[in-house]
Design an enzyme around this catalytic site. Sequence first.
Site, PDB file in Angstrom:
ATOM      1  CG  ASP A   1      -0.123  -0.123   2.785  1.00 58.70           C
ATOM      2  OD1 ASP A   1       0.901  -0.844   2.489  1.00 58.70           O
ATOM      3  OD2 ASP A   1      -0.556   0.477   3.524  1.00 58.70           O
ATOM      4  CD  GLU A   2      -0.791   4.995   3.434  1.00 56.16           C
ATOM      5  OE1 GLU A   2      -2.181   5.173   4.338  1.00 56.16           O
ATOM      6  OE2 GLU A   2       0.229   4.341   3.941  1.00 56.16           O
ATOM      7  CG  ASN A   3       5.663   2.258  -4.058  1.00 58.59           C
ATOM      8  OD1 ASN A   3       5.627   3.795  -3.998  1.00 58.59           O
ATOM      9  ND2 ASN A   3       5.972   1.845  -5.200  1.00 58.59           N
TER      10      ASN A   3
END
Lengths: 677, 677
Positions: A319-321
């Site tokens: 996530d959240e890259n």
Amino acid sequence: MKYIFIILISSFLANAQIKTEQLNLMPWPQSINLTDGNFVLDKGFKLNITGNPNPRIFIGATRFLRRLDGRTGLFFNQGFVTGLNEVPNAKLQINCAQNGKIGLHEDESYRLEINSGKITINATSDLGALHALETLLQMLQNSSTSYYFPTAVIEDFPRFSWRGLMIDAARHFLPVDVIKRNIDAMAAMKMNVFHWHLVDDQGWRIEMNKHPKLTQLASDGDFYTQEEIKNIVKYADERGILVVPEIDVPGHGTAILTAYPEIGSKINFDKTTYSIERNAGVFRPTLDPSNPKTYLLLSEIFDEVCPLFPGKYFHIGGDENEGKDWDSNPKIQEFKKKYKLENNHELQTYFTMQLIPMLKKHDKELMGWEEIMTKNMSQDAIIHSWKGTNEGVATGSSLVNAVKNGYKTVLSNGYYIDLMQGVESHYLTDPMPKNTLLSAEEKARILGGEATMWSELASPTTIDSRIWPRTCAIAERLWSNENITDLGSLRKRLKTVSFRLEELGITHIRNKAVLLRNISNNQKSEALEDFSNICEPLKIYSRNIGGTEYQMYSPLTLFADACTPDASDALDFDAAVNQYLKNKNAENQVLVTDFLKKWIGLNINLMELSANAPLVQPLLPLSKSLSDLSGQLLLLIDKKQSVNPSVLKDLLEQCNSKNHADVELAVYNSLKKLIQA
Amino acid sequence: MKYIFIILISSFLANAQIKTEQLNLMPWPQSINLTDGNFVLDKGFKLNITGNPNPRIFIGATRFLRRLDGRTGLFFNQGFVTGLNEVPNAKLQINCAQNGKIGLHEDESYRLEINSGKITINATSDLGALHALETLLQMLQNSSTSYYFPTAVIEDFPRFSWRGLMIDAARHFLPVDVIKRNIDAMAAMKMNVFHWHLVDDQGWRIEMNKHPKLTQLASDGDFYTQEEIKNIVKYADERGILVVPEIDVPGHGTAILTAYPEIGSKINFDKTTYSIERNAGVFRPTLDPSNPKTYLLLSEIFDEVCPLFPGKYFHIGGDENEGKDWDSNPKIQEFKKKYKLENNHELQTYFTMQLIPMLKKHDKELMGWEEIMTKNMSQDAIIHSWKGTNEGVATGSSLVNAVKNGYKTVLSNGYYIDLMQGVESHYLTDPMPKNTLLSAEEKARILGGEATMWSELASPTTIDSRIWPRTCAIAERLWSNENITDLGSLRKRLKTVSFRLEELGITHIRNKAVLLRNISNNQKSEALEDFSNICEPLKIYSRNIGGTEYQMYSPLTLFADACTPDASDALDFDAAVNQYLKNKNAENQVLVTDFLKKWIGLNINLMELSANAPLVQPLLPLSKSLSDLSGQLLLLIDKKQSVNPSVLKDLLEQCNSKNHADVELAVYNSLKKLIQA
């Protein structure tokens, strides 16, 4: 004679018949039929196990005896249950047809029949039998002198197969005992998946033999040994719970890169390029997907970590890259061109696809947060749906996309318990989307849901109160019939269910008192406790703005840490206001004005308390606002005096302030209703 | 402007000068001189370490920062302390000349100088520096808005080298977190020896690789893994604490013999001859001193266990062997004759002497309970003096015998905290015998003392409240000057010191509330809490008569488990009675009659509570007796009516009953004084 008299009284009282709606069962069973009688407990109460169960039932049955004995003080003769058919004539008979396996799609059903002289549990496996024992404990009733189970037939099974709780042990490390007691509470709520978030920017929490640098440089000394992990996995297994580990990659990579900067995406790294993150938020450090060393390291990590977890699933985060370091690294840009990866999503897919065989080698399926779902992602992956309105997308939209695209999926959007929202919104979130037509096959891909407890603002002392009791409501959503949605019933049952979690070691109630004693500087203070029952911690990422007000080592010993969602007095006040607005008779008026008077006194008491308690000072502006408004409202309601509406409005808005002590007044909306009426 | 005003106020208040007797230090330092000023804490507060310390000081200093931050909520900027001279200009400077070693006779002294702009700690080693940090934490004061240390010079060192706490993890197993938090509390009280009673009739608690049967057959699955043991030893080391393990032989041998019946002293044993003991008491199962296999097993056990404990001492128990199975075994009688052992004492000495070389092999000195001291016992052994009037011998007589016979010795008689006696008797017990002339050499053999917490009636939930806060007083006896004996000062300081133990995770306060909630069936009840503050658990082996009322798996969730010695309201009532008896003015009369009125109301409230709480029922006879007596006393005192003395006397004796709920009324003696006056 006296003895006979007591027995008569006790059996008389014990026979008072209970009604179904009086039971405090949670999750509510699929079917329950109370009959006319009671099974009265005494010291001679014993249980017996037959069939072909996994030995975990012996441990579970012994635990059941001790918990029941701890509640009743009956001093049961039966000590440890260690084998089959030890007490053939026991009054509680547990029969399990087969050995339960830890994993999804197991038959967890049970049938519990309580008669006045005998209790029978029949279950396909020990997994169902363990659930039945939890239900039986919840069935316990008492008269003034005795304990009993009302006679009943309960047939029960779960609606969803994945009923999870995620605990983030990366942001704040959580010692083994914290994990264990939460596993116990999960079992009490018939939850079956413990998702263990073990790695994030703020720390690597797994002992590594081949790569000791990960804990030496990136854990502050706070990590689980492999033995501890195995021990927790066994502990969970004994309670019918699957453990799903998570190592979050390629983003959330600061801890890994603190130990291995050479596989980071930053250009010109040196040994000090990365250091353990102390703040909260989304950070740039990201593994380099173009570097073969990245895959070598991850493959060696999986080779060491996978065997610790016998379950079939491994969560790789994903996530959240934001890809900022990818964009600014020419080598990575070149790599993208070479492999015809059009954007960072495709690059991340490339990365994730490399992990699938590494996990398959250990017979594991890959699971990741919804960002891993891109057009070329393998359909073997399980999609963990988490985004919603906070992230600017339609609630749970990825869940529908996932099942339509052929992925299995688990819902967490709506179950983010770290956001400090009230229980109702979580309770009414259903993994099965409404208003979306799904085929039976698509529906079957919705495995269930998972409460997620991120720990940026939770310590070992406070995390239980962030998880419980709200997670009980999520557990019910995932187990019970979808029609079980009555909020009044939920709240009523939750009071007892929450109290009973204490016997499992859950500290949500006791540690609140500890925090308040520290804040009050050990002065006895009902005022502080009363105030904590109308205040709630700031919600939805509005505490710790920017993620930099608190560091991971900052004290979580403040008033906001003692407060919880669903502030109890605020709920009672709201009920009083509603009743009063419906009918402004004298009786209902008193219900409201008693609160207002209490809050005026409370403010005075808090001021007195603060003379020797600096940590009380930040609360005073809020308590003064509430006191001032209460005074005006009393003039209005009690004295029938007219009050300047703009004064009222100003005072009301002061009560809506979020600028003090990281809390908000949970009575604001009720006060607003009262004023606007 | 507002900001400046606050600063002015705060510095004004902060400057209010504190007096030495207002400080809540424990153990009281050897020398303290307050000067005229304050060191005010702020967010920028930092510390720095210089010299040549053991790295444990870095961990200790970080812990210090976090505890101070948790109390004050200042959000210190400094995170982790990991090396020397990291912040040269820090306001707290800690200098340790050398690397401290864990063991006896280390220099633990320190000098703490607090100036208004700077704090300096100078210590020979990190051991002293850790003590200084504990003292500094205890020096913390506050105004209404700020936290500060009063300026002072403190010079301090311990009176005795052995300042121990024994915890029995055999009777009730105590998980790792229970042990760790108690080690933290020990460190806060400057104690330095943790004696870990790991084996007894009720269980074997050490993972054994070569002899797995010991845990498989004799632990109910409750034992410490070797990794956990090493982890605890390290944890203790980081806090300056030596761990002394105990394996109790040849008596207290049921657990060992459950696994290895072939080395028991019973004749005609078979595999079921021995089974884990569930009751409390002194039991017959004893190792066979005539059997070579006994020594082979023990030697192999020591070979595996000794390396887990780097300290120099190993406790082999040796107590309470009544030798009954020796007397009835012809083979053992023959053995005695052969080796010219005249009695069982000599036989036990023979046995113990075999263990000395097994331990010496691992560079360990043997320690044992006083029974091991017989005429042929090696002078290398350390004698643990425990018997006293309860055992029919003169208090601590073995201590004097030991030092006169050339043995080193540690005192526990007088420090048996499991006996539920008030703090005063423990506090006034001094290891250095009065009225006995000892040479300087003999005195030097008195190493110190040790509080002993046997756990027949203590569970993980309740044990903290059995150990703390009374053990603080024992810690002071062992550290401070022998002239520090003022009971008023002790009690006053103990209130704050006890409260502060909460921050270390000690559960003595919070878990009482948990137990009371269970007893009350989750009904809110001040009455139950008030009653718990005038009741104390039965003392000195008078609870669990014969050791068979409770089994080790019996619930310890009763009212007696919630109560503690030194019941707080009983102490306050006694003070009120004393004051009233000194001067029967109206004011003093009210002090007494307020209590009496409270107890009449309390009885009514408890009766109401009991209608839905069976566990409250057993308390009612006692609360009724107290209420009835209070009513009569009010007639006498308030109304000046005459009351029949024999009625008073009868009621008083009912208040002295020990037949209800395993508690006694702690106000009995004060009531008696009041009536007899």
